[in-house]
Design a protein around this motif. Structure first.
Motif, PDB file in Angstrom:
ATOM      1  N   ALA A  54      -1.967   4.898  -9.922  1.00 31.29           N
ATOM      2  CA  ALA A  54      -1.993   4.810  -8.459  1.00 31.29           C
ATOM      3  C   ALA A  54      -3.039   5.761  -7.888  1.00 31.29           C
ATOM      4  O   ALA A  54      -3.785   5.411  -6.976  1.00 31.29           O
ATOM      5  CB  ALA A  54      -0.608   5.136  -7.891  1.00 31.29           C
ATOM      6  N   ARG A  55      -3.100   6.962  -8.461  1.00 28.37           N
ATOM      7  CA  ARG A  55      -4.085   7.944  -7.977  1.00 28.37           C
ATOM      8  C   ARG A  55      -5.511   7.446  -8.203  1.00 28.37           C
ATOM      9  O   ARG A  55      -6.386   7.627  -7.355  1.00 28.37           O
ATOM     10  CB  ARG A  55      -3.874   9.296  -8.657  1.00 28.37           C
ATOM     11  N   ALA A  56      -5.753   6.818  -9.365  1.00 23.53           N
ATOM     12  CA  ALA A  56      -7.106   6.317  -9.671  1.00 23.53           C
ATOM     13  C   ALA A  56      -7.491   5.208  -8.693  1.00 23.53           C
ATOM     14  O   ALA A  56      -8.633   5.136  -8.218  1.00 23.53           O
ATOM     15  CB  ALA A  56      -7.157   5.819 -11.107  1.00 23.53           C
ATOM     16  N   ALA A  88       0.839  -1.204   0.000  1.00 18.79           N
ATOM     17  CA  ALA A  88       0.000   0.000   0.000  1.00 18.79           C
ATOM     18  C   ALA A  88       0.871   1.250   0.000  1.00 18.79           C
ATOM     19  O   ALA A  88       0.553   2.243  -0.658  1.00 18.79           O
ATOM     20  CB  ALA A  88      -0.912  -0.021   1.222  1.00 18.79           C
ATOM     21  N   LEU A  89       1.993   1.187   0.728  1.00 20.72           N
ATOM     22  CA  LEU A  89       2.890   2.342   0.781  1.00 20.72           C
ATOM     23  C   LEU A  89       3.472   2.639  -0.606  1.00 20.72           C
ATOM     24  O   LEU A  89       3.603   3.807  -0.984  1.00 20.72           O
ATOM     25  CB  LEU A  89       4.023   2.085   1.797  1.00 20.72           C
ATOM     26  N   ASP A  90       3.775   1.577  -1.369  1.00 21.72           N
ATOM     27  CA  ASP A  90       4.273   1.784  -2.743  1.00 21.72           C
ATOM     28  C   ASP A  90       3.247   2.569  -3.564  1.00 21.72           C
ATOM     29  O   ASP A  90       3.609   3.449  -4.354  1.00 21.72           O
ATOM     30  CB  ASP A  90       4.532   0.431  -3.432  1.00 21.72           C
ATOM     31  N   VAL A  91       1.987   2.229  -3.387  1.00 23.79           N
ATOM     32  CA  VAL A  91       0.925   2.899  -4.152  1.00 23.79           C
ATOM     33  C   VAL A  91       0.849   4.377  -3.752  1.00 23.79           C
ATOM     34  O   VAL A  91       0.753   5.266  -4.604  1.00 23.79           O
ATOM     35  CB  VAL A  91      -0.450   2.215  -3.929  1.00 23.79           C
ATOM     36  N   VAL A  92       0.931   4.625  -2.434  1.00 26.82           N
ATOM     37  CA  VAL A  92       0.871   6.013  -1.944  1.00 26.82           C
ATOM     38  C   VAL A  92       2.061   6.815  -2.479  1.00 26.82           C
ATOM     39  O   VAL A  92       1.902   7.948  -2.948  1.00 26.82           O
ATOM     40  CB  VAL A  92       0.832   6.028  -0.395  1.00 26.82           C
ATOM     41  N   LEU A  93       3.248   6.216  -2.425  1.00 24.80           N
ATOM     42  CA  LEU A  93       4.444   6.922  -2.906  1.00 24.80           C
ATOM     43  C   LEU A  93       4.341   7.208  -4.400  1.00 24.80           C
ATOM     44  O   LEU A  93       4.730   8.288  -4.868  1.00 24.80           O
ATOM     45  CB  LEU A  93       5.709   6.102  -2.600  1.00 24.80           C
ATOM     46  N   ALA A  94       3.801   6.244  -5.155  1.00 26.47           N
ATOM     47  CA  ALA A  94       3.619   6.450  -6.600  1.00 26.47           C
ATOM     48  C   ALA A  94       2.622   7.577  -6.854  1.00 26.47           C
ATOM     49  O   ALA A  94       2.833   8.423  -7.730  1.00 26.47           O
ATOM     50  CB  ALA A  94       3.151   5.156  -7.253  1.00 26.47           C
ATOM     51  N   ALA A  95       1.545   7.608  -6.068  1.00 25.92           N
ATOM     52  CA  ALA A  95       0.544   8.674  -6.225  1.00 25.92           C
ATOM     53  C   ALA A  95       1.185  10.029  -5.949  1.00 25.92           C
ATOM     54  O   ALA A  95       0.938  11.008  -6.660  1.00 25.92           O
ATOM     55  CB  ALA A  95      -0.631   8.429  -5.284  1.00 25.92           C
ATOM     56  N   GLU A  96       2.041  10.057  -4.930  1.00 20.73           N
ATOM     57  CA  GLU A  96       2.738  11.317  -4.605  1.00 20.73           C
ATOM     58  C   GLU A  96       3.616  11.772  -5.762  1.00 20.73           C
ATOM     59  O   GLU A  96       3.777  12.959  -6.013  1.00 20.73           O
ATOM     60  CB  GLU A  96       3.605  11.128  -3.348  1.00 20.73           C
ATOM     61  N   ARG A  97       4.196  10.791  -6.483  1.00 23.37           N
ATOM     62  CA  ARG A  97       5.054  11.127  -7.634  1.00 23.37           C
ATOM     63  C   ARG A  97       4.230  11.510  -8.865  1.00 23.37           C
ATOM     64  O   ARG A  97       4.785  11.849  -9.901  1.00 23.37           O
ATOM     65  CB  ARG A  97       5.938   9.919  -7.995  1.00 23.37           C
ATOM     66  N   GLY A  98       2.913  11.378  -8.752  1.00 18.25           N
ATOM     67  CA  GLY A  98       2.062  11.777  -9.868  1.00 18.25           C
ATOM     68  C   GLY A  98       1.594  10.629 -10.737  1.00 18.25           C
ATOM     69  O   GLY A  98       1.039  10.852 -11.821  1.00 18.25           O
TER      70      GLY A  98
END
Ligand SMILES: [Zn+2]
Length: 310
Positions: free
Chosen positions: A216-218, A202-212
């Motif tokens: 991951a954001r969807a 889950a943290l990987d997904v959050v970090l990816a969302a932070e990177r844009g």
């Protein structure tokens, strides 16, 4: 004055917390932690650790958390996936015999929930729903310091209420909140959407969302919508005074908690949206819940105030 001992016998660490109770107020005395004793001699080792911790203090009662299914009437552990040696034992009685102190066992999730409800983020409210967002999603409705378990012991399973969609859940249903938001499911959904087998967390997904990362954001957007729907269902069903959100995923508030709260407010119609607050006691919640269990075993009282943080 009463001295109360909380023993949070976790999967990897055992946490010990000594608290002083006076006129309904709980005060932290000291804490310690050590690797969890394992195997057939675990109870002897746990008793030795506790004796060393208490030194010259004499606790009036203890509470002991159990990671597993606990039969409250008999105090026997039915199953414990991580601590097989506890199965068939009444761990509170075992520890009580060794220490010469009365005590009571409490299931670990229950301990965490009552601690957050009574001493942590839900402090001051009589009716609190505590949500733990981790690998799975667990919930507990705490009323006046006790968890409402329902007629069959199955209440609070908010992870398995349907929030829409056809995602298959581990429980056999489709569209459960947990199937969209459970920690391992977030990573798996992101990997599947990208066509890779990366065992992302889950943290990987959050970090990816932070990177844009748009994918991951969807995925997080869908998950936080499901959480908002789950929160609204909760308000419609039980109308809690406070909702407390803890667990590993609550450590990413900007991507999980805040959007879900914002959506819940936006979608609410007749609902009374209560304060929705992040859990406050962190990794010591279980030990505080054990202290409250000790207090309850002595006086039947769990509505205590905490005067000092660990
Ligand atoms: Zn499910």
């Amino acid at each position: 004055m009463t001295l109360l001992l909380g023993v949070d016998n976790g999967g990897t660490r055992v946490k010990l917390l000594l608290a002083r109770e006076m006129e309904g107020r709980l005060e932290h005395v000291r804490t310690a932690d050590a690797p969890t004793p394992r195997g057939p001699s675990a109870m002897d080792e746990l008793a030795a650790l506790t004796r060393t911790f208490l030194a010259d203090d004499r606790a009036d009662a203890f509470g002991l958390t159990v990671a597993g299914i606990l039969d409250e009437a008999s105090g026997l552990v039915a199953t414990s996936a991580n601590m097989r040696w506890l199965e068939g034992l009444a761990p509170a009685r075992e520890l009580s015999d060794r220490l010469g102190i009365p005590g009571e066992a409490v299931q670990d999730g229950v301990a965490t929930a009552i601690a957050e409800a009574v001493l942590g983020a839900g402090r001051g409210a009589d009716d609190v729903f505590v949500l733990a967002l981790g690998t799975g999603i667990a919930g507990a409705h705490v009323v006046d310091g006790s968890v409402r378990k329902g007629a069959h012991g199955g209440a609070g399973e908010i992870g398995h209420i349907a929030t829409g969609g056809g995602e298959k859940c581990t429980c056999g249903q489709s569209g459960c909140l947990e199937s969209l938001l459970g920690g391992t499911r977030l990573g798996a959904r992101w990997d599947r959407a990208r066509g890779v087998d990366a065992q992302s967390t889950a943290l990987d997904v959050v970090l990816a969302a932070e990177r844009g990362d748009g994918t991951a954001r969807a995925i997080l957007d869908e998950a936080t919508t499901a959480l908002a729907n789950g929160l609204l269902s909760l308000m419609a069903m039980i109308d809690p005074g406070v909702i407390v959100i803890g667990g590993g995923l609550s450590n990413s508030p900007a991507w999980i908690i805040d959007p879900a709260i914002e959506k819940a407010h936006r979608r609410a119609t007749f609902h009374a949206v209560p304060p929705i607050i992040r859990a406050q006691l962190g990794s010591w919640a279980g030990a505080w819940g054990a202290v409250l269990t000790a207090a309850h075993s002595r006086s039947g009282e769990r509505r205590l105030e905490r005067t000092e943080l660990v």
